[in-house]
Design a protein around this motif. Sequence first.
Motif, PDB file in Angstrom:
ATOM      1  N   LYS B  43       0.843  -1.198   0.000  1.00  0.00           N
ATOM      2  CA  LYS B  43       0.000   0.000   0.000  1.00  0.00           C
ATOM      3  C   LYS B  43       0.881   1.252   0.000  1.00  0.00           C
ATOM      4  CE  LYS B  43      -3.973   1.998   0.139  1.00  0.00           C
ATOM      5  NZ  LYS B  43      -4.903   1.834  -0.976  1.00  0.00           N
ATOM      6  N   GLU B  46       2.110   1.814  -3.355  1.00  0.00           N
ATOM      7  CA  GLU B  46       1.005   2.300  -4.169  1.00  0.00           C
ATOM      8  C   GLU B  46       0.752   3.786  -3.893  1.00  0.00           C
ATOM      9  OE1 GLU B  46      -2.400  -0.197  -3.945  1.00  0.00           O
ATOM     10  OE2 GLU B  46      -3.730   1.293  -4.833  1.00  0.00           O
ATOM     11  N   ASN B  47       0.705   4.121  -2.607  1.00  0.00           N
ATOM     12  CA  ASN B  47       0.489   5.529  -2.255  1.00  0.00           C
ATOM     13  C   ASN B  47       1.562   6.421  -2.857  1.00  0.00           C
ATOM     14  OD1 ASN B  47      -1.767   5.012  -0.794  1.00  0.00           O
ATOM     15  ND2 ASN B  47      -0.725   4.912   1.181  1.00  0.00           N
ATOM     16  N   LYS B  51       0.893   9.213  -5.721  1.00  0.00           N
ATOM     17  CA  LYS B  51       1.208  10.602  -5.445  1.00  0.00           C
ATOM     18  C   LYS B  51       1.891  11.229  -6.665  1.00  0.00           C
ATOM     19  CE  LYS B  51       3.108  12.770  -1.331  1.00  0.00           C
ATOM     20  NZ  LYS B  51       4.019  12.416  -0.247  1.00  0.00           N
ATOM     21  N   ASN B 363       5.754   4.936   9.739  1.00  0.00           N
ATOM     22  CA  ASN B 363       5.152   6.216   9.366  1.00  0.00           C
ATOM     23  C   ASN B 363       5.809   7.383  10.093  1.00  0.00           C
ATOM     24  OD1 ASN B 363       3.198   6.022   7.335  1.00  0.00           O
ATOM     25  ND2 ASN B 363       1.885   4.889   8.720  1.00  0.00           N
ATOM     26  N   ASN B 377       3.229   6.699   3.397  1.00  0.00           N
ATOM     27  CA  ASN B 377       2.103   6.354   4.232  1.00  0.00           C
ATOM     28  C   ASN B 377       1.647   4.896   4.095  1.00  0.00           C
ATOM     29  OD1 ASN B 377       0.003   6.729   5.960  1.00  0.00           O
ATOM     30  ND2 ASN B 377      -1.390   7.439   4.360  1.00  0.00           N
TER      31      ASN B 377
END
Lengths: 233, 419
Positions: B43, B46-47, B51, B363, B377
Amino acid sequence: MIEINNLHKSYKMGSNSLHVLKGLNFSIKEGELVAIMGSSGSGKSTLLNILGMLDEADSGEYTLDGVPIKNLNETKAAKYRNKFLGFIFQSFNLINYKSAMENVALPLYYQKVPRKQREEKAIKYLSQVGLKEWAHHLPNELSGGQKQRVAIARAMAAEPKVLLADEPTGALDSKTSYEVMDLIQNINDQGNTILVVTHEEDIAHMCKRIVHLKDGVIVEDKTVDQVRASQYV
Amino acid sequence: MFNKDRWKEILEVLTSNWFRTVLTAFGVFWGIFILIVLLSAGKGLENGIMKDFGDIATNTMFMWSRATTKAHKGLPKGRSFLFKTEDVSSIKEQVPNLRFISPRNQLGGFGDANNVVRGLRTGAYNVYGDYPEIIKQDPMSITQGRFLNYSDIEEKRKIAVIGDGVKTGLYDKDEDVLGTYIKIQGVNFMVVGVYKKKSNGGDGEEGQKQIFVPFTSFSQAFNRGNDVGWMAITAKDGTSITSIKNQIMDVVKENHKVHPEDQRAVGHFDLYEQFNRVQSLFGALRFVAYFVGILVLLSGVIGVSNIMLIVVKERTKEIGIRRALGEDPWSIKIQILIESIFLTIISGMAGISFGALVIYLINTLLDMNGPVDMFANPSVSLGVVIAALLILIVSGLLAGFIPAQSAIKIKPIEALRTE
């Protein structure tokens, strides 16, 4: 109370078949205290297991309190055992991690009696066998005699029709044996039907009737004058 | 199922051998932990990449003209041509389901000489002639003033919307920008707005150094006639641009007498296709995460099953006693199953919590050390956690099933015989 007709049972041992019970017939009326005697291999334990619905006969009829016992599935057998029978074992068979009271309350738990009632009843039966103060002790904190008394209280807790005792004094010295037999006699005096399997003559004579088994047949069935165990205690 | 005695018993059984229980639980713990961490890492990737796509309308293609490579209708190959504004209207007429068609013209570009002058300052910026719709295809936020509108197009107003980067290049810090003039290749334009784009990856800086002027004014000021440099075309939601791009290109080929088979005369970049390709990569990553995670979890589950078998074996006699006292076999079966599910869920929960903690730490680290390329993130959604819990319940059931079955197979008479 118990009616047995032409009961046969054999065990398969490899290619041989061992015929243990060869057509037994007898009946036990309500309130009797019967000793089943016999040397080892005479079939007395097998008989007790069949009476206790722990094992099934090959052929013959068995009626318990007017209910024919045959073709039981496990669920039904468990229900009948719980309702009709109380077991007392030679090795007590208490559950180690449960206190005396919890052990006694166990059959009531299976009847889904609410907790509070269950505990009251357990305490009642424990005080009947004289162990009220030991209610919260674990089995390994009790002596052999005390353990057997807890087991007897447990057997009585569900108020069964018949108590089945398999060598109840087998693991006890004679003094505690007599104490246990005294207890059993007292319970019998209250009108309970009790079956005791034993190979000890003196224990057998504390019952009211002796059935002698030999090689799978009844060789003798006599009523005796009961010897009260209390005189030895 | 939820009575106090049953739970008391479950706890008694599980705590009777602490060390073993913890070791068993660790297998499941580790499996679910790996699953959660892999999924969240996927994820995060992917984020990070999403972006980079920024807020751009992804259902978009860009199209430009190149030299033809086939002779057609008496015209030679190697012929150059330019899109015309007529092409825009014929695409609008002939191709349905299009949301925006923005013809664009451009001045300057990377490495070009200075083309914009204001007073004593100069700068090299990309200058675009655009229609107002472009703001929906290449989103930007207007920080001062306004963006282009159709009155500007119709009246060919010489106005400009400049980027934040242009402002810092040409103006003093506190200087009022609106209403001032800048000179683009010798032509004065009045600044009416300032925009700021969300930074997207490495192009972030470049994205702030653009100037937008009305398409019509651009054509007139820089002598483009009705030429169109390139087009940005967005399809309506529900229709992918990939599925209609050939239709669009056929229209312009027809208009410019280009051979219909000529694949190279019209260049294009299909953002949607790229986007999908990246999307399917993430799909594959998720699949790998689930595959590895579930396999690790499976070995943990087998461990639980194994231990439950041993527990049943150890308790053979006790189960026999209970049966003799009249316990329903079903009750025993349920007991074993609940024990197994309970153990799996507790250790699984611990795994999920620990995984969440690790994600949280990553994070915080990312926040402290600033953004990292292509990773941002990392997180797991609630859906994933619920899916993990479902997997746990199912695997607990599976783990308990064989031991429970073997528990009720125990005949009370045999159980009592074992000393």
